[in-house]
Design a protein around this motif. Structure first.
Motif, PDB file in Angstrom:
ATOM      1  N   ARG A   1       0.837  -1.200   0.000  1.00 43.30           N
ATOM      2  CA  ARG A   1       0.000   0.000   0.000  1.00 43.30           C
ATOM      3  C   ARG A   1       0.873   1.251   0.000  1.00 43.30           C
ATOM      4  O   ARG A   1       2.007   1.243   0.400  1.00 43.30           O
ATOM      5  CB  ARG A   1      -0.917   0.005   1.229  1.00 43.30           C
ATOM      6  N   GLY A   2       0.274   2.322  -0.427  1.00 41.51           N
ATOM      7  CA  GLY A   2       0.963   3.607  -0.404  1.00 41.51           C
ATOM      8  C   GLY A   2       1.523   3.979  -1.759  1.00 41.51           C
ATOM      9  O   GLY A   2       2.245   3.218  -2.376  1.00 41.51           O
ATOM     10  N   SER A   3       1.156   5.146  -2.245  1.00 39.51           N
ATOM     11  CA  SER A   3       1.681   5.586  -3.537  1.00 39.51           C
ATOM     12  C   SER A   3       3.081   6.140  -3.360  1.00 39.51           C
ATOM     13  O   SER A   3       3.468   6.566  -2.280  1.00 39.51           O
ATOM     14  CB  SER A   3       0.762   6.632  -4.154  1.00 39.51           C
ATOM     15  N   GLY A   4       3.842   6.134  -4.447  1.00 36.63           N
ATOM     16  CA  GLY A   4       5.222   6.574  -4.343  1.00 36.63           C
ATOM     17  C   GLY A   4       5.659   7.382  -5.542  1.00 36.63           C
ATOM     18  O   GLY A   4       4.934   8.220  -6.052  1.00 36.63           O
ATOM     19  N   GLU A   5       6.855   7.072  -6.032  1.00 30.45           N
ATOM     20  CA  GLU A   5       7.577   7.921  -6.961  1.00 30.45           C
ATOM     21  C   GLU A   5       6.844   8.214  -8.265  1.00 30.45           C
ATOM     22  O   GLU A   5       6.902   9.323  -8.759  1.00 30.45           O
ATOM     23  CB  GLU A   5       8.918   7.239  -7.286  1.00 30.45           C
ATOM     24  N   ASN A   6       6.145   7.244  -8.833  1.00 29.48           N
ATOM     25  CA  ASN A   6       5.675   7.386 -10.202  1.00 29.48           C
ATOM     26  C   ASN A   6       4.379   8.162 -10.350  1.00 29.48           C
ATOM     27  O   ASN A   6       3.951   8.433 -11.451  1.00 29.48           O
ATOM     28  CB  ASN A   6       5.499   6.009 -10.845  1.00 29.48           C
ATOM     29  N   SER A   7       3.707   8.529  -9.269  1.00 28.38           N
ATOM     30  CA  SER A   7       2.370   9.100  -9.390  1.00 28.38           C
ATOM     31  C   SER A   7       2.353  10.620  -9.314  1.00 28.38           C
ATOM     32  O   SER A   7       1.288  11.218  -9.249  1.00 28.38           O
ATOM     33  CB  SER A   7       1.458   8.527  -8.302  1.00 28.38           C
ATOM     34  N   THR A   8       3.519  11.262  -9.273  1.00 32.65           N
ATOM     35  CA  THR A   8       3.552  12.709  -9.098  1.00 32.65           C
ATOM     36  C   THR A   8       4.521  13.361 -10.076  1.00 32.65           C
ATOM     37  O   THR A   8       5.398  12.717 -10.639  1.00 32.65           O
ATOM     38  CB  THR A   8       3.989  13.085  -7.665  1.00 32.65           C
ATOM     39  N   LEU A   9       4.356  14.670 -10.226  1.00 31.47           N
ATOM     40  CA  LEU A   9       5.341  15.492 -10.920  1.00 31.47           C
ATOM     41  C   LEU A   9       6.360  15.984  -9.903  1.00 31.47           C
ATOM     42  O   LEU A   9       6.102  15.998  -8.701  1.00 31.47           O
ATOM     43  CB  LEU A   9       4.650  16.681 -11.597  1.00 31.47           C
ATOM     44  N   PRO A  10       7.538  16.426 -10.362  1.00 33.12           N
ATOM     45  CA  PRO A  10       8.540  16.914  -9.406  1.00 33.12           C
ATOM     46  C   PRO A  10       8.114  18.231  -8.779  1.00 33.12           C
ATOM     47  O   PRO A  10       7.436  19.050  -9.406  1.00 33.12           O
ATOM     48  CB  PRO A  10       9.791  17.098 -10.281  1.00 33.12           C
ATOM     49  N   ASP A  11       8.498  18.440  -7.550  1.00 26.65           N
ATOM     50  CA  ASP A  11       8.270  19.720  -6.882  1.00 26.65           C
ATOM     51  C   ASP A  11       9.051  20.800  -7.636  1.00 26.65           C
ATOM     52  O   ASP A  11      10.272  20.692  -7.798  1.00 26.65           O
ATOM     53  CB  ASP A  11       8.756  19.616  -5.434  1.00 26.65           C
ATOM     54  N   PRO A  12       8.386  21.879  -8.104  1.00 25.97           N
ATOM     55  CA  PRO A  12       9.136  22.927  -8.812  1.00 25.97           C
ATOM     56  C   PRO A  12      10.322  23.474  -8.015  1.00 25.97           C
ATOM     57  O   PRO A  12      11.354  23.809  -8.588  1.00 25.97           O
ATOM     58  CB  PRO A  12       8.074  24.017  -9.029  1.00 25.97           C
ATOM     59  N   ALA A  13      10.176  23.536  -6.688  1.00 24.75           N
ATOM     60  CA  ALA A  13      11.261  24.065  -5.875  1.00 24.75           C
ATOM     61  C   ALA A  13      12.466  23.149  -5.817  1.00 24.75           C
ATOM     62  O   ALA A  13      13.553  23.545  -5.432  1.00 24.75           O
ATOM     63  CB  ALA A  13      10.767  24.337  -4.439  1.00 24.75           C
TER      64      ALA A  13
END
Length: 237
Positions: A218-230
């Motif tokens: 369980r738990g989403s990780g690396e592949n489900s997001t875009l990088p933080d602009p900062a």
């Protein structure tokens, strides 16, 4: 490719979200190396700095960094490059990762076209942020038509990172490593209000996948997001 044209924007987005969720639950960890390079040209002259970093990702939300070497301007290393690492760690917190997700909750999507490349066909999605969160973008996503993974992103943060910055343009690329789409290259150009420009590049390499799915993990990780602009653009103040 006829099937590309037949899918609606909503279907593409739903398949992208489903594939991202599956990949993020399957990928449990990796090691990799990064090369950061920053050039700043402004009213106080020209300066540059570099940094070599080892990155360790542990699902669902932990990133550890080890700085292997530094070069160039100590000021840029300390005030910009090292700050990128802490920003990336902050973005791993659950609430922040939700704001980075590619989803209808965060974005409006429009199909801008399709592209045929040697590596396969791509859907091009225009993304418009809902709100002014510092974690959102305005721009375009290129989505692999077979894997439904984002392979390229081009855009600007929905919100300027600081009063000193007038505009930031970010281009981010992913590569398929051991069945997972992981960061490959980032280039950002930041215009500073008082005059000046900062260009940051990050190259990601030497990946080793260290952990893969436990059934029903369980738990989403690396592949489900875009990088933080900062974490992928430079604010040299």
């Amino acid at each position: 490719m006829h099937s590309t044209a037949q899918l609606s924007t909503d279907v593409i987005v739903q398949r992208l979200m489903a594939a991202n969720a599956q990949r993020s639950q399957t990928l449990r960890g990796y090691h990799g190396k990064r090369a950061y390079h920053l050039e700043y040209h402004g009213i106080f002259g020209s300066h540059e700095a570099g940094m070599q970093v080892e990155a360790i990702y542990t699902a669902p939300d932990r990133k550890d960094f080890k700085v292997l070497s530094q070069s160039g301007s100590k000021l840029l290393v300390n005030r910009v490059l090292l700050k990128l690492l802490s920003s990336e760690q902050d973005a791993q917190q659950e609430q922040n990762r939700k704001e980075l997700e590619i989803s209808p909750k965060n974005y409006d999507f429009a199909l801008a076209g399709t592209e045929h490349t040697p590596g396969g066909d791509l859907y091009v999605l225009a993304v418009t942020p809902k709100g002014k969160s510092k974690y959102l973008y305005r721009g375009k996503l290129w989505v692999d038509a077979r894997d439904f993974a984002v392979v390229r992103m081009q855009g600007e943060p929905a919100k300027n990172p600081s009063l000193w910055v007038s505009h930031t343009q970010i281009e981010y690329q992913w590569a398929k490593i051991g069945g997972f789409w992981l960061p490959a290259h980032n280039e950002s150009e930041t215009q500073v209000r008082m005059g000046g420009k900062a260009v940051l590049t990050i190259d990601y390499n030497d990946y080793q996948i260290t952990g893969v799915n436990r059934p029903n993990s369980r738990g989403s990780g690396e592949n489900s997001t875009l990088p933080d602009p900062a974490a992928v653009s430079a604010d040299p103040h």
